[in-house]
Design a protein around this motif. Structure first.
Motif, PDB file in Angstrom:
ATOM      1  N   ALA A  79      23.982   1.876  -8.767  1.00  0.00           N
ATOM      2  CA  ALA A  79      23.224   0.624  -8.875  1.00  0.00           C
ATOM      3  C   ALA A  79      24.111  -0.365  -9.629  1.00  0.00           C
ATOM      4  O   ALA A  79      24.211  -0.322 -10.848  1.00  0.00           O
ATOM      5  CB  ALA A  79      21.921   0.857  -9.620  1.00  0.00           C
ATOM      6  N   ASP A  80      24.756  -1.236  -8.874  1.00  0.00           N
ATOM      7  CA  ASP A  80      25.722  -2.158  -9.467  1.00  0.00           C
ATOM      8  C   ASP A  80      24.973  -3.249 -10.247  1.00  0.00           C
ATOM      9  O   ASP A  80      23.833  -3.596  -9.913  1.00  0.00           O
ATOM     10  CB  ASP A  80      26.559  -2.768  -8.327  1.00  0.00           C
ATOM     11  CG  ASP A  80      27.950  -3.148  -8.784  1.00  0.00           C
ATOM     12  OD1 ASP A  80      28.314  -2.837  -9.930  1.00  0.00           O
ATOM     13  OD2 ASP A  80      28.680  -3.755  -7.974  1.00  0.00           O
ATOM     14  N   HIS A  81      25.595  -3.789 -11.267  1.00  0.00           N
ATOM     15  CA  HIS A  81      25.069  -4.889 -12.093  1.00  0.00           C
ATOM     16  C   HIS A  81      23.545  -5.011 -12.110  1.00  0.00           C
ATOM     17  O   HIS A  81      22.950  -5.837 -11.424  1.00  0.00           O
ATOM     18  CB  HIS A  81      25.699  -6.212 -11.659  1.00  0.00           C
ATOM     19  CG  HIS A  81      27.169  -6.188 -11.852  1.00  0.00           C
ATOM     20  ND1 HIS A  81      27.754  -6.283 -13.097  1.00  0.00           N
ATOM     21  CD2 HIS A  81      28.170  -6.009 -10.971  1.00  0.00           C
ATOM     22  CE1 HIS A  81      29.063  -6.177 -12.970  1.00  0.00           C
ATOM     23  NE2 HIS A  81      29.347  -6.009 -11.696  1.00  0.00           N
ATOM     24  N   THR A  82      22.953  -4.168 -12.945  1.00  0.00           N
ATOM     25  CA  THR A  82      21.506  -4.156 -13.096  1.00  0.00           C
ATOM     26  C   THR A  82      21.183  -4.825 -14.433  1.00  0.00           C
ATOM     27  O   THR A  82      21.681  -4.402 -15.470  1.00  0.00           O
ATOM     28  CB  THR A  82      21.006  -2.696 -13.042  1.00  0.00           C
ATOM     29  OG1 THR A  82      21.442  -2.145 -11.795  1.00  0.00           O
ATOM     30  CG2 THR A  82      19.502  -2.625 -13.165  1.00  0.00           C
ATOM     31  N   MET A 180      38.268 -10.229 -12.351  1.00  0.00           N
ATOM     32  CA  MET A 180      37.134 -11.148 -12.198  1.00  0.00           C
ATOM     33  C   MET A 180      36.418 -10.898 -10.874  1.00  0.00           C
ATOM     34  O   MET A 180      37.021 -10.426  -9.912  1.00  0.00           O
ATOM     35  CB  MET A 180      37.593 -12.612 -12.251  1.00  0.00           C
ATOM     36  CG  MET A 180      38.434 -13.035 -11.050  1.00  0.00           C
ATOM     37  SD  MET A 180      38.650 -14.835 -10.888  1.00  0.00           S
ATOM     38  CE  MET A 180      37.845 -15.164  -9.331  1.00  0.00           C
ATOM     39  N   HIS A 181      35.124 -11.200 -10.859  1.00  0.00           N
ATOM     40  CA  HIS A 181      34.356 -11.054  -9.623  1.00  0.00           C
ATOM     41  C   HIS A 181      34.706 -12.175  -8.652  1.00  0.00           C
ATOM     42  O   HIS A 181      34.947 -13.305  -9.064  1.00  0.00           O
ATOM     43  CB  HIS A 181      32.855 -11.090  -9.914  1.00  0.00           C
ATOM     44  CG  HIS A 181      32.350  -9.837 -10.564  1.00  0.00           C
ATOM     45  ND1 HIS A 181      31.786  -9.816 -11.811  1.00  0.00           N
ATOM     46  CD2 HIS A 181      32.338  -8.556 -10.124  1.00  0.00           C
ATOM     47  CE1 HIS A 181      31.442  -8.568 -12.116  1.00  0.00           C
ATOM     48  NE2 HIS A 181      31.770  -7.787 -11.113  1.00  0.00           N
ATOM     49  N   GLY A 182      34.691 -11.838  -7.368  1.00  0.00           N
ATOM     50  CA  GLY A 182      34.937 -12.852  -6.342  1.00  0.00           C
ATOM     51  C   GLY A 182      36.411 -13.172  -6.188  1.00  0.00           C
ATOM     52  O   GLY A 182      37.273 -12.588  -6.842  1.00  0.00           O
ATOM     53  N   LEU A 214      37.038  -0.670 -13.245  1.00  0.00           N
ATOM     54  CA  LEU A 214      37.585  -2.007 -13.026  1.00  0.00           C
ATOM     55  C   LEU A 214      36.701  -2.718 -12.001  1.00  0.00           C
ATOM     56  O   LEU A 214      36.660  -2.330 -10.829  1.00  0.00           O
ATOM     57  CB  LEU A 214      39.024  -1.918 -12.500  1.00  0.00           C
ATOM     58  CG  LEU A 214      39.717  -3.265 -12.331  1.00  0.00           C
ATOM     59  CD1 LEU A 214      40.162  -3.811 -13.681  1.00  0.00           C
ATOM     60  CD2 LEU A 214      40.913  -3.154 -11.385  1.00  0.00           C
ATOM     61  N   HIS A 215      35.988  -3.736 -12.460  1.00  0.00           N
ATOM     62  CA  HIS A 215      35.157  -4.541 -11.553  1.00  0.00           C
ATOM     63  C   HIS A 215      36.010  -5.652 -10.954  1.00  0.00           C
ATOM     64  O   HIS A 215      37.072  -5.988 -11.484  1.00  0.00           O
ATOM     65  CB  HIS A 215      33.984  -5.163 -12.320  1.00  0.00           C
ATOM     66  CG  HIS A 215      32.889  -4.199 -12.586  1.00  0.00           C
ATOM     67  ND1 HIS A 215      31.691  -4.225 -11.910  1.00  0.00           N
ATOM     68  CD2 HIS A 215      32.812  -3.152 -13.439  1.00  0.00           C
ATOM     69  CE1 HIS A 215      30.918  -3.240 -12.342  1.00  0.00           C
ATOM     70  NE2 HIS A 215      31.570  -2.576 -13.270  1.00  0.00           N
ATOM     71  N   GLY A 216      35.506  -6.263  -9.874  1.00  0.00           N
ATOM     72  CA  GLY A 216      36.175  -7.431  -9.314  1.00  0.00           C
ATOM     73  C   GLY A 216      37.601  -7.140  -8.873  1.00  0.00           C
ATOM     74  O   GLY A 216      38.512  -7.910  -9.145  1.00  0.00           O
ATOM     75  N   ILE A 236      37.317   1.859  -9.257  1.00  0.00           N
ATOM     76  CA  ILE A 236      37.680   0.480  -8.928  1.00  0.00           C
ATOM     77  C   ILE A 236      36.685  -0.094  -7.916  1.00  0.00           C
ATOM     78  O   ILE A 236      36.446   0.495  -6.862  1.00  0.00           O
ATOM     79  CB  ILE A 236      39.109   0.383  -8.362  1.00  0.00           C
ATOM     80  CG1 ILE A 236      40.124   0.943  -9.378  1.00  0.00           C
ATOM     81  CG2 ILE A 236      39.447  -1.076  -8.011  1.00  0.00           C
ATOM     82  CD1 ILE A 236      41.563   0.929  -8.886  1.00  0.00           C
ATOM     83  N   HIS A 237      36.129  -1.258  -8.281  1.00  0.00           N
ATOM     84  CA  HIS A 237      35.144  -1.919  -7.421  1.00  0.00           C
ATOM     85  C   HIS A 237      35.807  -2.931  -6.491  1.00  0.00           C
ATOM     86  O   HIS A 237      36.557  -3.794  -6.952  1.00  0.00           O
ATOM     87  CB  HIS A 237      34.132  -2.694  -8.266  1.00  0.00           C
ATOM     88  CG  HIS A 237      33.108  -1.840  -8.928  1.00  0.00           C
ATOM     89  ND1 HIS A 237      31.788  -2.209  -9.030  1.00  0.00           N
ATOM     90  CD2 HIS A 237      33.195  -0.623  -9.525  1.00  0.00           C
ATOM     91  CE1 HIS A 237      31.108  -1.261  -9.658  1.00  0.00           C
ATOM     92  NE2 HIS A 237      31.936  -0.303  -9.980  1.00  0.00           N
ATOM     93  N   ILE A 238      35.494  -2.833  -5.200  1.00  0.00           N
ATOM     94  CA  ILE A 238      35.941  -3.808  -4.207  1.00  0.00           C
ATOM     95  C   ILE A 238      34.707  -4.271  -3.432  1.00  0.00           C
ATOM     96  O   ILE A 238      33.988  -3.440  -2.870  1.00  0.00           O
ATOM     97  CB  ILE A 238      36.946  -3.181  -3.200  1.00  0.00           C
ATOM     98  CG1 ILE A 238      38.183  -2.623  -3.911  1.00  0.00           C
ATOM     99  CG2 ILE A 238      37.316  -4.198  -2.125  1.00  0.00           C
ATOM    100  CD1 ILE A 238      39.187  -3.646  -4.361  1.00  0.00           C
TER     101      ILE A 238
HETATM  102 ZN   LIG Z   1      31.071  -5.856 -10.787  1.00  0.00          ZN
END
Ligand SMILES: [Zn+2]
Length: 295
Positions: A79-82, A180-182, A214-216, A236-238
């Motif tokens: 559950a990402d960014h809750t 960073m996100h995006g 690692l997000h973003g 690692i989040h993609i």
């Molecule tokens: Zn994230």
């Protein structure tokens, strides 16, 4: 029985990172699963609050669990960014394997206090669930931004990281280390790459000794990814890279078949295009860098 903790422990031992890819529909999920299955590496599927609202909390659990069971494969659901305890409790009850409990926008004391309380409450629902906490500023929204936000003041210090992990009891930490996100347009075109603070990652790892996420990750320099994994990043989040591939290939497929209305004739090229992105990322994250070549 596939266990997300074992998967993270193995990744740490092998010096590799587990890829985490967000999904918002069955096309993305099919692409992520079939890529991981082909490469025979474990994978995390992420669903943010927005993605969950679209797919359905219990429905996405059923889909991921059906893949794990039918193919006896280590695919897990995060559950990402809750951003609230109520939403976190909902996904814990529904059967998610892990939760990113993200109150990083709140003042430090509030983030620590509420994250600590959430860890206790959520482990009361499912003792084996993994809770990830977040500190520092990594921006919001896995989309195309106009310009790079100034996140330099929000980088995580090793001291803060250690204190946060000790005081909250989180299993996993998401630090701000240049990520960073995006993406901005020049990153989508491949002209500019995100760069990571490798020294900071290594120092945070030494201070905390917990798995780091690692997000973003979209649009990050490949070599920085390798060094970040060697320095202690385990997940690692993609997301944005998949969304860009999804949209472009959907437009191309529609343009190629202007009269077509059958979804299962329009969508397979989209699965293939997203799968290509996932596969290249999974191959990179799972290629261990020999010790000594990390810096
Ligand atoms: Zn994230």
């Amino acid at each position: 029985m596939h266990d997300i903790r074992n998967v993270l422990e193995l990744a740490r031992k092998d010096g590799v990172a587990v890829g985490h890819f967000n999904v918002a529909d069955l096309v993305l999920l099919k692409a992520v699963f079939s890529s991981a299955q082909e490469l025979q590496v474990p994978v995390l599927v992420g669903a943010s609050e927005g993605e969950r609202a679209f797919m359905g909390v219990r429905q996405i659990v059923a889909l991921v669990k059906s893949l794990r069971d039918e193919f006896d494969f280590p695919i897990f659901l995060n559950a990402d960014h809750t951003h609230s305890l109520a939403h976190a409790e909902e996904v814990a009850k529904a059967g998610f394997d892990s939760i990113v409990f993200d109150l990083s926008a709140l003042p430090w004391e509030e983030n620590v206090r509420q994250t600590r309380e959430a860890v206790v409450a959520l482990k009361g629902i499912n003792p084996s669930i993994l809770i990830e906490g977040e500190i520092g500023d990594i921006g919001t929204g896995s989309e195309i931004h106009e310009s790079v936000p100034d996140l330099s003041k929000g980088l995580t210090s090793p001291e803060q990281a250690k204190q946060f992990v000790e005081e909250t009891g989180v299993d996993v930490l998401a630090p701000a280390v240049g990520n960073m996100h995006g993406m901005i347009s020049s990153m989508v075109r491949g002209e500019v790459k995100k760069r990571l603070d490798i020294e900071r990652i290594a120092a945070i790892k030494r201070a905390t000794q917990v798995p780091l996420t690692l997000h973003g990750g979209s649009g990050t320099n490949d070599d920085d990814f390798r060094k970040a994994v060697a320095a202690g990043i385990n997940i690692i989040h993609i997301n944005t890279e998949l969304r860009v591939a999804w949209r472009r290939s959907l437009e191309a497929s529609l343009a190629k078949q202007p009269g077509e209305v059958v979804p299962y004739k329009i969508l397979p090229p989209v699965v293939e295009a997203v799968k290509e992105v996932v596969s290249s990322r999974l191959a990179l994250f799972n290629s261990a860098v020999p010790v000594g070549q990390s810096a």
